[in-house]
Design an enzyme around this catalytic site. Structure first.
Site, PDB file in Angstrom:
ATOM      1  N   GLU A  89       0.828  -1.199   0.000  1.00  0.00           N
ATOM      2  CA  GLU A  89       0.000   0.000   0.000  1.00  0.00           C
ATOM      3  C   GLU A  89       0.864   1.252   0.000  1.00  0.00           C
ATOM      4  O   GLU A  89       1.594   1.515   0.964  1.00  0.00           O
ATOM      5  CB  GLU A  89      -0.922  -0.007   1.216  1.00  0.00           C
ATOM      6  CG  GLU A  89      -1.895  -1.157   1.243  1.00  0.00           C
ATOM      7  CD  GLU A  89      -2.763  -1.231  -0.014  1.00  0.00           C
ATOM      8  OE1 GLU A  89      -3.435  -0.246  -0.338  1.00  0.00           O
ATOM      9  OE2 GLU A  89      -2.737  -2.295  -0.680  1.00  0.00           O
TER      10      GLU A  89
ATOM     11  N   LYS B  79      -7.509 -15.285  16.939  1.00  0.00           N
ATOM     12  CA  LYS B  79      -7.751 -14.724  15.605  1.00  0.00           C
ATOM     13  C   LYS B  79      -9.008 -13.856  15.511  1.00  0.00           C
ATOM     14  O   LYS B  79      -9.571 -13.694  14.438  1.00  0.00           O
ATOM     15  CB  LYS B  79      -7.833 -15.839  14.533  1.00  0.00           C
ATOM     16  CG  LYS B  79      -6.651 -16.767  14.474  1.00  0.00           C
ATOM     17  CD  LYS B  79      -5.467 -16.145  13.782  1.00  0.00           C
ATOM     18  CE  LYS B  79      -4.165 -16.848  14.107  1.00  0.00           C
ATOM     19  NZ  LYS B  79      -4.008 -18.164  13.555  1.00  0.00           N
TER      20      LYS B  79
ATOM     21  N   ASP C 275       2.461 -14.307  12.485  1.00  0.00           N
ATOM     22  CA  ASP C 275       1.239 -14.812  11.861  1.00  0.00           C
ATOM     23  C   ASP C 275       0.364 -13.613  11.487  1.00  0.00           C
ATOM     24  O   ASP C 275      -0.255 -12.995  12.355  1.00  0.00           O
ATOM     25  CB  ASP C 275       0.523 -15.725  12.866  1.00  0.00           C
ATOM     26  CG  ASP C 275      -0.715 -16.371  12.268  1.00  0.00           C
ATOM     27  OD1 ASP C 275      -1.121 -15.993  11.149  1.00  0.00           O
ATOM     28  OD2 ASP C 275      -1.273 -17.262  12.923  1.00  0.00           O
TER      29      ASP C 275
ATOM     30  N   HIS D  34      -1.834  10.399  -0.276  1.00  0.00           N
ATOM     31  CA  HIS D  34      -2.208   9.128  -0.877  1.00  0.00           C
ATOM     32  C   HIS D  34      -2.274   9.240  -2.396  1.00  0.00           C
ATOM     33  O   HIS D  34      -1.847   8.348  -3.118  1.00  0.00           O
ATOM     34  CB  HIS D  34      -3.530   8.630  -0.309  1.00  0.00           C
ATOM     35  CG  HIS D  34      -3.362   7.993   1.032  1.00  0.00           C
ATOM     36  ND1 HIS D  34      -3.220   8.715   2.185  1.00  0.00           N
ATOM     37  CD2 HIS D  34      -3.263   6.687   1.389  1.00  0.00           C
ATOM     38  CE1 HIS D  34      -3.060   7.890   3.207  1.00  0.00           C
ATOM     39  NE2 HIS D  34      -3.085   6.657   2.760  1.00  0.00           N
TER      40      HIS D  34
END
Lengths: 418, 418, 418, 418
Positions: free
Chosen positions: A114, A245, A319, A410
């Site tokens: 990104e 998670k 992870d 951006h």
């Protein structure tokens, strides 16, 4: 909305698309082998190219020289291996962290696709370092596995709970017999009707530790099943109370992984020179942003922890799925004397290790070495660096929005010079 | 807990660690360049190795031949580029999806460093395909940017809101003038005291679209500022009500990105042959797991969407930080006739594209080509594949836990053959 | 939406309505007296009738003979007393509860103005009793007050926390010196930047205990301020982490007030005869209802605990505002052998007492006597009765909706015989 | 914890307490009659006194002269009537509200049994009035009923949704045919696997409207069932997505009942003279309190809306159980020029009416008349008064805590002069 999506289809045609059309003529994928091999990978590619839409250029890119060379390095990290994804890495720093465990000027590798992310976090890091660094502290540690047990009745659930509480020492021994680094620090029972969830909390040394706690808790459960005088109707190694998670407000009053704070006091002139705005504008943004976060029904209140955490997790072999749970917390901005801005971040759920998982893989280990934190002894410091990175990101995004630069940054970086 | 962490340190010593020690002697990192260049990257490495703990082997690994060759490919995706992280990719499939948009037997690339993930999702995919595939449907689309405006009073906030509602057509034109693919489909004002949050929802074609909606909303805001008769005290391009990068229960009754469902009806014999358990065990697990999820204060109720989404997002060049928001939803298991198991997943916040972002990068584009979904026209199908993958993962983990195999599978694959 | 509300008003006219019009010509209300007196109440009525829209009939109704007679009974329960509201009470039962503490066939008084509520809960109670009663158990106890402390830095916050943990015994003594019945059972510090929230948990005997824990915690705080070597920037008796008067998912893994479960196993024939539906229909409703609750972003998952709790709290002199926090939990329905239905409710936040608060007032005490639970020794049993009432309500509403009778029942009872 | 609760009981003894002991010998309560009668009530008391622990004094208190006289007034509000609970009422004011609908100096009746509540809210009201009153505005209206429908598949769920969207006009007519005052303003379908929840939103005139929307939605459902070409597997009048009687973050971006804001700008001198503290202290408290609320996992962020809402709901004949859903929102304090304090409250879920429910009962109607808001035309103004009362409460509690008076105020008023 659905209507618009389907504007061309009749009911019959739509139903036809979603109807079960029987089993596939394609051969099911071969089962995971315990050891990766070049011949298996070649076979996978023959299938992908022969039966699927992929062309040989895909193989060339994903299974290039590095991916071929490092194949054996991935044996305990992947199954059905076909190559590697390459994610560009940018670096920010030096980021001065005055932590309980992290005490250095860190260069921090961030992996992302990104645009503007690295530039924005880098700006925050420069600001923090210009102010002498941020304080940081790991405040608590613990990873959970939460097996669930079902009984004939609430009464039995209660009797079971009492028995477990009396046998903690034995159960702890059973769990810890499976691990060198894990320590069972708490067993918390939660009765719900005829169910009991046992939230087992472990410290896991320098590993993130999810597998470690699963194996240890499994042993604990088997000791329970072998010895408990109360009839267990059925049980599961996880009853979904561990928040594994999953973002959960539960973390705020306990911990999952490591709970970390970072804070800084920024003089008004640094806000002007680095962020091109004022303390008052930052506070006005913070007030609106806090309220927006609360009204949106998110957990905690913050700007974009997920961006920084995903980038550092990915770079350092953590992870990445844990971003789902880690990216919660609270950012607090306050006015202090002489228009200084106090800023802190509190993240109760940082899941990182410096051993195990993906941390030893070729590029991930190299990235950890840029931080000087690979191997044993680094996990707490890494958690503090994660919080410092999040603080940098919160300051930078708030500054960009307060200064009215957010969109342009951006647009410029994502769309290129053209 | 903090106490244990600090057992060796006196108060003075602890305070010393966290004290501000002034500014770093290291040179601040150079600012992001608009174009990557090999000479910049070389300069970065000289700094890392000269001033930090990194050694040349780190450079060799991160900035190898592929990373050097592809440098220019990353110009709109990274700043301060120093090389690439390589993440192993496994493949599962064929996964038969009977979607509104995805209608094929898909081979799905999953990038992860976590052992057992690919094996587990692969098992779920085999089960789904053996049953004739899963139905899937994109149900709604929309990406938000939510600027916030502050006024002198609640009265002005109300008058502003009325003005905006009357000027929707003009504002829409201003926003859409910035984009070829974006369409502004809704402006929803939310008054909170003297603040107004405007939730602007766009469809974004085949792009994930976060930058697109930022730029378009910025234009909308500037049109407001130029023309609105009500005095605006201050405003920000985002007031944190968009849930960008944050899990939010708001998504369930609206949408963020794409809302997708997938479902399947599994005969009892397939559950026995593929998961080695029974429908009843699956339902017992679902009941306990649902309750555990609710009691843990998570948003929605599901098992581990984050695992599958992170792996497919990473492989296909999506913004991995979005896992923080995407990994929510509800998984539902129900008993049906003849002991069949009905299973569905509903994910209101899938953020994927097949153009833009990281989707065109060398390896990411190759991974998309394995799915046959790179480029324009693929985003809705990709979203349906994501939901199908999550369904595969939910079935597989529930099966593993119900059959009591969960721990062993992780122990075997993570710890290797030894 | 706002637009529609304001369809008649011009901007100017709307602004005029909401403009500050200066101070009122009316005399500010007299301050609260420590002791109620008839002359004060008469003076209040003169003001209300003289300066406001009220007429003498209002006085006649609110300040009738009972309200006049009982005036002195309310001295520690109200200020600026003008009379009493009368709320009709219905009774249900006998409700057989096989609790750890409640073991009887209870007649339960419910105060409400909502038609069908008593009838519905009564139907549930009959069903439970026909099945031999429900099991029930208080599982945990504790009421919190959570003062917050601010420091110069995160470092000081950490040092403070360590000091508090070392001085627990002294602090406990300071707190408990203020109360005969309260016991301080836990002090849990939560650091957030330079803030520390201390969650102090007390057991409070047979009182609901909010005032008791405030006074005790205040003493604890004053002991801290007097003796703590770390400089405290400022502190507050409550920093809003106690969830006082607010539903919170935190309660599920701790407790607030009393955590209580109730459960029952219902044979299929009783569901047919009492609820006019089937176990399968009940389960179908439970599945849909569970998902709806989760998607709506509520805390926990249940049907309408608030109805039963508000009615029994109001009848028995509890703090009705606590319904805001108490009305959370999880209801679980499961299929068991021979089509029996297992049903349980788990409520982690029942705030009730049988002494103190409004429990000793004339009608409230009378209502408690119908349960046989007024005075010391009754609080745990009362909490179990509350859970049993909630179970009755969950079964009855699910049955009514499953049988398709829900609307008709409300229409008949609310709209009367006409 | 459970352990401690049970310290005296052996496993056998505990199990015995909770065992099913068969059916009760007591006669089940007689079913609800459509019309209350004195002879039924007398019969109820004979049962309570004959079979239960109640004595005749309980009857004397609960079923005194007023309760006997008003019996027939309660026919559409209660079943199994045995008398009335009397709750003391205090009055605060004049509270100057400059609302869109409420424009007056209000005397507000508050019913509670909790000492200090009336005194505290009264103090806040005086402060608001001294500052010229608060602005207030109803911003949106709507009450939901959300039936759920189950189908054979996701495909059918989609086809059903499309059909409903096409038939909105017919369905609206079916719903509105049942009511004079209700208007169906939105039907929003939410697909979840093979389920569809239809959130039907109505405006309900001056009634709170829950029964009205149930009856109208039932008619809408029956029209669907009669005419929809897609096979419906089963349906329920409510699938729990309406948040009825449950706090939900969903309300923030929609509305349930009425969404209302109130705000005020307080000069520093009024904070000093009325609250005995400073704007800075108020802001320090607000910062800590906001964070505490967020970390506790509550919905929204506020202090104690539940107290004020419960008291005014109870006094004015609202459904007190709705406090469970209404007591959410956000309180915002900000610094403004000259140390003035800006304070606002936003409550998205105020459920009040001035007709129907308990609003016409003898004492409740009298209480409404003190506000001048009984009968048609008053509901929006009443909602604004509720928000103003909450604002008064937020200012007063924050002031008390900031000034350090919170504990003493409760101790003095609750424990009396002794």
């Amino acid at each position: 909305m659905l209507d618009a999506l389907l504007k061309d289809g009749s009911a019959t045609e739509i139903a036809a698309r979603q109807a079960n059309k029987g089993t596939t003529p394609l051969k099911p994928w071969i089962r995971a082998a315990k050891k990766l091999s070049a011949s298996h990978t070649q076979a996978h590619w023959r299938t992908l190219i022969g039966s699927g839409p992929a062309e040989t250029t895909a193989q060339d890119r994903l299974y290039g020289s590095d991916a071929q060379r490092d194949l054996s390095a991935y044996s305990r990290n992947i199954e059905n291996y076909i190559g590697t994804i390459q994610v560009p890495v940018g670096v920010i720093g030096p980021l001065r962290v005055n932590g309980l465990f992290a005490q250095d000027d860190f260069y921090v590798p961030l992996a992302t696709t990104e645009a503007a992310l690295v530039a924005s976090y880098g700006r925050g890091a420069r600001l923090i370092s210009a102010a002498g660094g941020c304080a940081a502290a790991v405040l608590a540690e613990g990873v959970q596995r939460a097996p669930g047990f079902a009984f004939q009745s609430l009464t039995d659930a209660g009797l079971f709970t009492n028995w477990v509480m009396q046998e903690q020492e034995m159960l702890c021994a059973a769990a810890e017999a499976t691990t060198r680094h894990g320590r069972l620090v708490d067993i918390a029972p939660h009765i719900q009707g005829d169910h009991v969830h046992l939230v087992c909390t472990f410290t896991t040394g320098d590993a993130a530790g999810q597998n470690m706690v699963t194996i240890a808790t499994d042993a604990l459960c088997r000791a329970i099943v072998a010895q408990c005088p109360v009839t267990i109707r059925h049980w599961f190694i996880e009853g979904n109370l561990s928040s594994d998670k999953k973002a959960s407000s539960l973390s705020f009053t306990s911990v999952r992984g490591r709970k970390v704070c970072a804070e800084i006091l920024l003089p008004a002139d640094l806000i002007a020179s680095h962020l091109h705005t004022t303390t008052q504008r930052m506070l006005e943004f913070a007030s609106m942003s806090m309220m927006g976060g609360i009204m949106s029904g998110t957990i905690g209140a913050q700007g974009h922890y997920a961006n920084g955490l995903a980038a550092i997790y990915l770079a350092t072999g953590q992870d990445v799925a844990c971003v789902a749970e880690s990216a919660i917390g609270v950012t607090r901005f306050e006015l202090r004397e002489n228009d200084a801005l106090y800023a802190s971040v509190t993240l109760p759920n940082i899941i990182v290790g410096t051993v195990g998982g993906g941390t030893g893989l070729p590029t991930q280990s190299a990235a950890l070495s840029i931080l000087g934190l690979n191997g044993a002894g680094g996990a707490r410091a890494l958690a503090e660096v994660c919080a410092a990175v999040c603080l940098a990101g919160e300051l930078s995004i708030a500054g960009a929005i307060a200064a009215g630069h957010f969109t342009r940054a951006h647009a410029d970086l994502a769309r290129g010079p053209a």
